[in-house]
Design an enzyme around this catalytic site. Structure first.
Site, short mmCIF file in Angstrom:
data_model
loop_
_atom_site.label_atom_id
_atom_site.label_comp_id
_atom_site.label_asym_id
_atom_site.label_seq_id
_atom_site.Cartn_x
_atom_site.Cartn_y
_atom_site.Cartn_z
N ASP A 31 55.28 48.25 51.20
CA ASP A 31 54.21 47.85 52.01
C ASP A 31 53.50 47.83 52.78
OD1 ASP A 31 53.31 43.78 50.45
OD2 ASP A 31 52.42 44.93 52.42
N ASN A 87 53.17 36.19 44.09
CA ASN A 87 52.50 35.17 44.62
C ASN A 87 51.62 34.99 43.07
OD1 ASN A 87 53.02 34.78 46.50
ND2 ASN A 87 52.17 35.73 47.43
N HIS A 100 53.04 41.78 40.76
CA HIS A 100 54.12 42.76 41.77
C HIS A 100 54.73 41.90 42.06
CE1 HIS A 100 50.49 41.22 44.29
NE2 HIS A 100 50.59 40.41 44.86
P1 DGP Z 1 50.16 39.34 47.42
O1 DGP Z 1 49.34 39.36 48.69
O2 DGP Z 1 51.23 38.88 47.36
O3 DGP Z 1 48.92 40.20 46.44
O4 DGP Z 1 50.19 40.76 48.17
C1 DGP Z 1 49.84 42.57 48.13
C2 DGP Z 1 50.35 42.78 48.87
O5 DGP Z 1 49.97 43.84 48.88
C3 DGP Z 1 50.47 42.27 50.11
O6 DGP Z 1 51.60 42.14 50.98
C4 DGP Z 1 50.27 43.94 51.18
C5 DGP Z 1 49.58 44.67 49.84
N1 DGP Z 1 48.91 45.91 49.72
C6 DGP Z 1 47.48 45.51 50.33
N2 DGP Z 1 47.30 46.94 49.77
C7 DGP Z 1 47.95 47.49 50.02
C8 DGP Z 1 47.98 49.11 49.91
O7 DGP Z 1 46.77 50.01 49.37
N3 DGP Z 1 49.35 49.77 50.26
C9 DGP Z 1 50.71 49.62 50.15
N4 DGP Z 1 51.68 50.46 50.31
N5 DGP Z 1 50.76 47.83 49.86
C10 DGP Z 1 49.31 47.14 49.94
#
Ligand code: DGP
Length: 114
Positions: A31, A87, A100
């Site tokens: 993340d 979520n 995810h």
């Molecule tokens: P949620 O809020 O449950 O939809 O989680 C989305 C997650 O995705 C959040 O913890 C941050 C992560 N995230 C958002 N953009 C990116 C990205 O470009 N790369 C990565 N590795 N993670 C990301």
């Protein structure tokens, strides 16, 4: 694949990510905004909006949870414990509308979540 979906683009390799493991139908990457010392995301390669849709995608839920167990073990979390979160919908905190599972570990977790 959906061109305007961030995680579809990560799965396609169009947007870089730190991939830690992958299988035929899934991948796991770190993340970008970690909430714990270990914070991985396990996603299906195919575009599925959220866990609310899993009832109509045979076998995918089981495959993804197996992947969760595999990456948690790979990251050394098997014995110390870890948290798995997904979520569903904006009201529950979903910001990326591609299914995810968050895998969080490396610190003590608290309950209830906010
Ligand atoms: P949620 O809020 O449950 O939809 O989680 C989305 C997650 O995705 C959040 O913890 C941050 C992560 N995230 C958002 N953009 C990116 C990205 O470009 N790369 C990565 N590795 N993670 C990301």
């Amino acid at each position: 694949m959906s061109n305007d979906c961030l995680f579809c683009r990560i799965a396609a390799g169009e947007i870089p990510s730190e991939i830690v493991a992958e299988g035929e139908g899934w991948l796991a990457f770190r993340d970008i905004q970690p909430q714990a010392p270990v914070h991985l995301l396990v996603i299906p390669r195919e575009h599925v909006e959220s866990a609310a849709e899993l009832d109509s995608v045979p076998a995918l839920g089981g495959e993804l949870l197996q992947a969760v167990a595999r990456v948690a073990t790979q990251e050394g979390l098997h014995d110390e414990g870890f948290r798995v979160v997904t979520n569903v919908g904006e009201r529950a905190g979903q910001s990326v509308m591609h299914l995810h599972f968050h895998v969080l570990g490396g610190r003590r977790m608290h309950w209830p979540p906010g």
